[in-house]
Design a protein around this motif. Structure first.
Motif, PDB file in Angstrom:
ATOM      1  N   GLY A   1      98.937 102.836  33.009  1.00 22.02           N
ATOM      2  CA  GLY A   1      98.339 104.209  33.017  1.00 22.02           C
ATOM      3  C   GLY A   1      99.155 105.165  33.008  1.00 22.02           C
ATOM      4  N   GLU A   2      98.901 106.379  32.922  1.00 21.30           N
ATOM      5  CA  GLU A   2      99.612 107.722  33.070  1.00 21.30           C
ATOM      6  C   GLU A   2     100.037 107.765  34.640  1.00 21.30           C
ATOM      7  OE1 GLU A   2      98.926 112.504  32.426  1.00 21.30           O
ATOM      8  OE2 GLU A   2      97.251 111.290  32.109  1.00 21.30           O
ATOM      9  N   VAL A   3     101.393 108.374  34.444  1.00 20.15           N
ATOM     10  CA  VAL A   3     102.152 108.301  35.713  1.00 20.15           C
ATOM     11  C   VAL A   3     102.118 109.861  35.860  1.00 20.15           C
ATOM     12  CG1 VAL A   3     104.107 107.891  36.977  1.00 20.15           C
ATOM     13  CG2 VAL A   3     103.113 106.115  35.848  1.00 20.15           C
ATOM     14  N   ARG A   4     101.882 110.398  36.999  1.00 21.55           N
ATOM     15  CA  ARG A   4     102.035 112.064  37.122  1.00 21.55           C
ATOM     16  C   ARG A   4     102.948 112.173  38.135  1.00 21.55           C
ATOM     17  NH1 ARG A   4      98.204 114.833  39.222  1.00 21.55           N
ATOM     18  NH2 ARG A   4      97.089 112.964  39.872  1.00 21.55           N
ATOM     19  N   TRP A   5     103.916 113.361  38.010  1.00 22.94           N
ATOM     20  CA  TRP A   5     104.916 113.561  39.031  1.00 22.94           C
ATOM     21  C   TRP A   5     104.522 114.933  39.606  1.00 22.94           C
ATOM     22  CZ3 TRP A   5     109.033 110.363  40.393  1.00 22.94           C
ATOM     23  CH2 TRP A   5     109.088 108.968  39.567  1.00 22.94           C
ATOM     24  N   VAL A   6     104.249 115.001  40.955  1.00 21.22           N
ATOM     25  CA  VAL A   6     103.884 115.997  41.642  1.00 21.22           C
ATOM     26  C   VAL A   6     104.667 116.592  42.558  1.00 21.22           C
ATOM     27  CG1 VAL A   6     101.897 116.928  42.781  1.00 21.22           C
ATOM     28  CG2 VAL A   6     101.480 114.799  41.399  1.00 21.22           C
ATOM     29  N   GLN A   7     104.861 117.952  42.546  1.00 27.38           N
ATOM     30  CA  GLN A   7     106.018 118.584  43.513  1.00 27.38           C
ATOM     31  C   GLN A   7     105.362 119.385  44.394  1.00 27.38           C
ATOM     32  OE1 GLN A   7     109.385 120.413  41.804  1.00 27.38           O
ATOM     33  NE2 GLN A   7     110.288 120.991  43.615  1.00 27.38           N
ATOM     34  N   TRP A   8     105.262 119.320  45.532  1.00 21.16           N
ATOM     35  CA  TRP A   8     104.628 120.013  46.422  1.00 21.16           C
ATOM     36  C   TRP A   8     105.534 121.095  46.895  1.00 21.16           C
ATOM     37  CZ3 TRP A   8      99.525 119.193  46.691  1.00 21.16           C
ATOM     38  CH2 TRP A   8      98.936 118.465  46.250  1.00 21.16           C
ATOM     39  N   THR A   9     105.138 122.543  46.985  1.00 25.13           N
ATOM     40  CA  THR A   9     105.928 123.453  47.292  1.00 25.13           C
ATOM     41  C   THR A   9     105.105 124.266  48.672  1.00 25.13           C
ATOM     42  OG1 THR A   9     104.814 124.901  45.774  1.00 25.13           O
ATOM     43  CG2 THR A   9     106.772 123.994  45.380  1.00 25.13           C
ATOM     44  N   TYR A  23      98.253 115.352  53.168  1.00 26.87           N
ATOM     45  CA  TYR A  23      99.078 114.071  53.512  1.00 26.87           C
ATOM     46  C   TYR A  23      98.497 113.165  52.377  1.00 26.87           C
ATOM     47  CZ  TYR A  23     100.188 116.360  58.032  1.00 26.87           C
ATOM     48  OH  TYR A  23     100.398 117.212  58.819  1.00 26.87           O
ATOM     49  N   GLN A  24      97.265 113.126  52.001  1.00 25.78           N
ATOM     50  CA  GLN A  24      96.902 112.164  51.350  1.00 25.78           C
ATOM     51  C   GLN A  24      97.302 112.337  49.833  1.00 25.78           C
ATOM     52  OE1 GLN A  24      92.605 112.665  51.529  1.00 25.78           O
ATOM     53  NE2 GLN A  24      92.436 110.834  53.308  1.00 25.78           N
ATOM     54  N   ALA A  25      97.478 113.534  49.458  1.00 22.85           N
ATOM     55  CA  ALA A  25      97.856 114.055  48.157  1.00 22.85           C
ATOM     56  C   ALA A  25      99.508 113.382  48.247  1.00 22.85           C
ATOM     57  CB  ALA A  25      97.894 115.520  48.056  1.00 22.85           C
ATOM     58  N   VAL A  26     100.132 113.710  49.243  1.00 23.47           N
ATOM     59  CA  VAL A  26     101.735 113.497  49.310  1.00 23.47           C
ATOM     60  C   VAL A  26     101.804 111.733  48.948  1.00 23.47           C
ATOM     61  CG1 VAL A  26     103.669 113.336  50.608  1.00 23.47           C
ATOM     62  CG2 VAL A  26     102.392 115.538  50.417  1.00 23.47           C
ATOM     63  N   GLY A  27     100.977 111.106  49.764  1.00 23.40           N
ATOM     64  CA  GLY A  27     100.968 109.692  49.758  1.00 23.40           C
ATOM     65  C   GLY A  27     100.918 109.143  48.224  1.00 23.40           C
ATOM     66  N   ARG A  28      99.797 109.748  47.571  1.00 22.36           N
ATOM     67  CA  ARG A  28      99.648 109.378  46.189  1.00 22.36           C
ATOM     68  C   ARG A  28     100.762 109.745  45.329  1.00 22.36           C
ATOM     69  NH1 ARG A  28      94.514 111.685  47.349  1.00 22.36           N
ATOM     70  NH2 ARG A  28      95.200 113.693  46.019  1.00 22.36           N
ATOM     71  N   ASP A  29     101.348 110.775  45.632  1.00 20.91           N
ATOM     72  CA  ASP A  29     102.639 111.122  44.729  1.00 20.91           C
ATOM     73  C   ASP A  29     103.765 110.142  45.256  1.00 20.91           C
ATOM     74  OD1 ASP A  29     104.379 112.632  43.375  1.00 20.91           O
ATOM     75  OD2 ASP A  29     105.260 113.521  45.212  1.00 20.91           O
ATOM     76  N   THR A  31     103.412 106.972  46.114  1.00 21.83           N
ATOM     77  CA  THR A  31     102.883 105.868  45.442  1.00 21.83           C
ATOM     78  C   THR A  31     103.152 105.671  43.871  1.00 21.83           C
ATOM     79  OG1 THR A  31     101.272 105.374  46.888  1.00 21.83           O
ATOM     80  CG2 THR A  31     100.898 104.169  44.896  1.00 21.83           C
ATOM     81  N   ASP A  32     103.064 106.827  43.324  1.00 22.53           N
ATOM     82  CA  ASP A  32     103.133 107.105  41.723  1.00 22.53           C
ATOM     83  C   ASP A  32     104.711 106.858  41.487  1.00 22.53           C
ATOM     84  OD1 ASP A  32     100.606 107.291  41.228  1.00 22.53           O
ATOM     85  OD2 ASP A  32     100.460 109.632  41.160  1.00 22.53           O
ATOM     86  N   ARG A  33     105.465 107.499  42.431  1.00 23.78           N
ATOM     87  CA  ARG A  33     106.889 107.622  42.206  1.00 23.78           C
ATOM     88  C   ARG A  33     107.140 105.933  42.280  1.00 23.78           C
ATOM     89  NH1 ARG A  33     110.098 112.357  43.391  1.00 23.78           N
ATOM     90  NH2 ARG A  33     108.778 114.089  43.386  1.00 23.78           N
ATOM     91  N   LYS A  34     106.918 105.252  43.175  1.00 17.64           N
ATOM     92  CA  LYS A  34     107.207 103.987  43.180  1.00 17.64           C
ATOM     93  C   LYS A  34     106.766 103.152  42.121  1.00 17.64           C
ATOM     94  CE  LYS A  34     107.334 103.564  48.413  1.00 17.64           C
ATOM     95  NZ  LYS A  34     106.770 102.961  49.460  1.00 17.64           N
ATOM     96  N   GLN A  35     105.438 103.287  41.517  1.00 18.15           N
ATOM     97  CA  GLN A  35     105.137 102.683  40.532  1.00 18.15           C
ATOM     98  C   GLN A  35     105.985 102.879  39.252  1.00 18.15           C
ATOM     99  OE1 GLN A  35     101.018 103.947  40.451  1.00 18.15           O
ATOM    100  NE2 GLN A  35     100.228 102.269  41.555  1.00 18.15           N
TER     101      GLN A  35
END
Length: 279
Positions: A1-9, A23-29, A31-35
């Motif tokens: 599937g699509e992998v999105r890279w998210v940077q939180w400022t 915290y949940q959004a950062v957790g998903r980020d 997980t996406d990075r690990k995948q």
């Protein structure tokens, strides 16, 4: 599937759930990075495997060695129980010619499966394509085929045909014997690419074998008299030199026996030159 890279400022997100949303959004980020890292690792490993086998095919004409190396590498990459290459023989059976298998799993190397088994299953052109079975127990398979797989301790399998000029040469097969398995599309893609490389290796080995046979025949013709099929003068000179060198090292004598047939012309005159040649 699509992998999105998210940077939180931002340090905080105002929402009905307070800080938990951030915290949940950062957790998903994470997980996406690990995948994504795992996908990149698998891609690099797959490219390395293809490059290694391609390089071996280029530098070696030993088909048995190439097939064996391929099965070992694929088994390690797929982390599966058994990987084999089977070849279709003129008799109609399928013989396992290379295999890499875990110690606890029965080996199939050298075994032949009759045409009532895998052979007939692949005689239908419509079925001569790559396919996967994720769970033998529940898959839609002919009963005889299910029983065959169960007798081989197969719970899941991945099969890719190896072709030579549109003809089916054999199969590249991965067996999962301990549990069912969901094969990835990347697994199938890897096996198809390897099957294509093996087809090249098989063709090269066949051409090399033909060349060897031609060279052996040329050597025979150069050393044997075409009429009598007896070693000719060239062969005599080679043998004399070899024996001379061998006996010189051991300081042993070398003897020659010379023979001649007297009055053979009378034989030719009486029975003809063809009879003389035969004699």
């Amino acid at each position: 599937g699509e992998v999105r890279w998210v940077q939180w400022t931002t340090k905080a997100i105002v929402n009905p759930w307070g800080q938990m949303g951030e915290y949940q959004a950062v957790g998903r980020d994470i997980t996406d990075r690990k995948q994504a890292d795992e996908i990149l690792r698998q891609h690099a490993e797959r490219e390395r495997l293809l490059a290694d086998i391609t390089q071996q095919i280029r530098r070696s004409l030993n088909l048995e060695e190439i097939l064996q190396t391929t099965t070992v590498e694929v088994q390690q990459f797929l982390e599966t129980d058994r990987v084999l290459v089977s070849r279709f023989e003129p008799s109609g059976c399928v013989r396992v010619v290379a295999e890499s298998v875990r110690s606890a799993i029965p080996s199939l190397l050298g075994k032949a499966l009759g045409n009532e088994a895998l052979g007939t299953y692949w005689q239908n052109p419509a079925s001569q394509h790559a396919h996967t079975v994720e769970a033998v127990e529940v898959a839609e398979l002919p009963q005889w085929y299910r029983e065959l797989l169960q007798s081989l301790h197969v719970q899941a399998k991945l099969v890719v045909p190896i072709r030579q000029e549109e003809a089916l040469w054999g199969l590249l097969v991965a067996h999962h014997c301990t549990t069912s398995r969901r094969w990835r599309s990347t697994d199938l893609s890897l096996m198809e690419q390897l099957a294509a490389q093996l087809a090249i290796a098989i063709q090269q080995a066949g051409l090399y074998e033909q060349l060897q046979q031609v060279n052996q025949e040329l050597e025979r013709l150069a050393a044997v008299d075409d009429l009598t099929q007896v070693a000719n003068r060239r062969r005599f000179d080679e043998l004399l030199n070899r024996e001379w060198q061998r006996l010189a090292r051991s300081k042993a004598p070398l003897s020659l026996i010379l023979g001649d047939v007297d009055y053979f012309k009378r034989y030719n005159d009486a029975y003809g030159h063809r009879a003389g040649d035969t004699c």
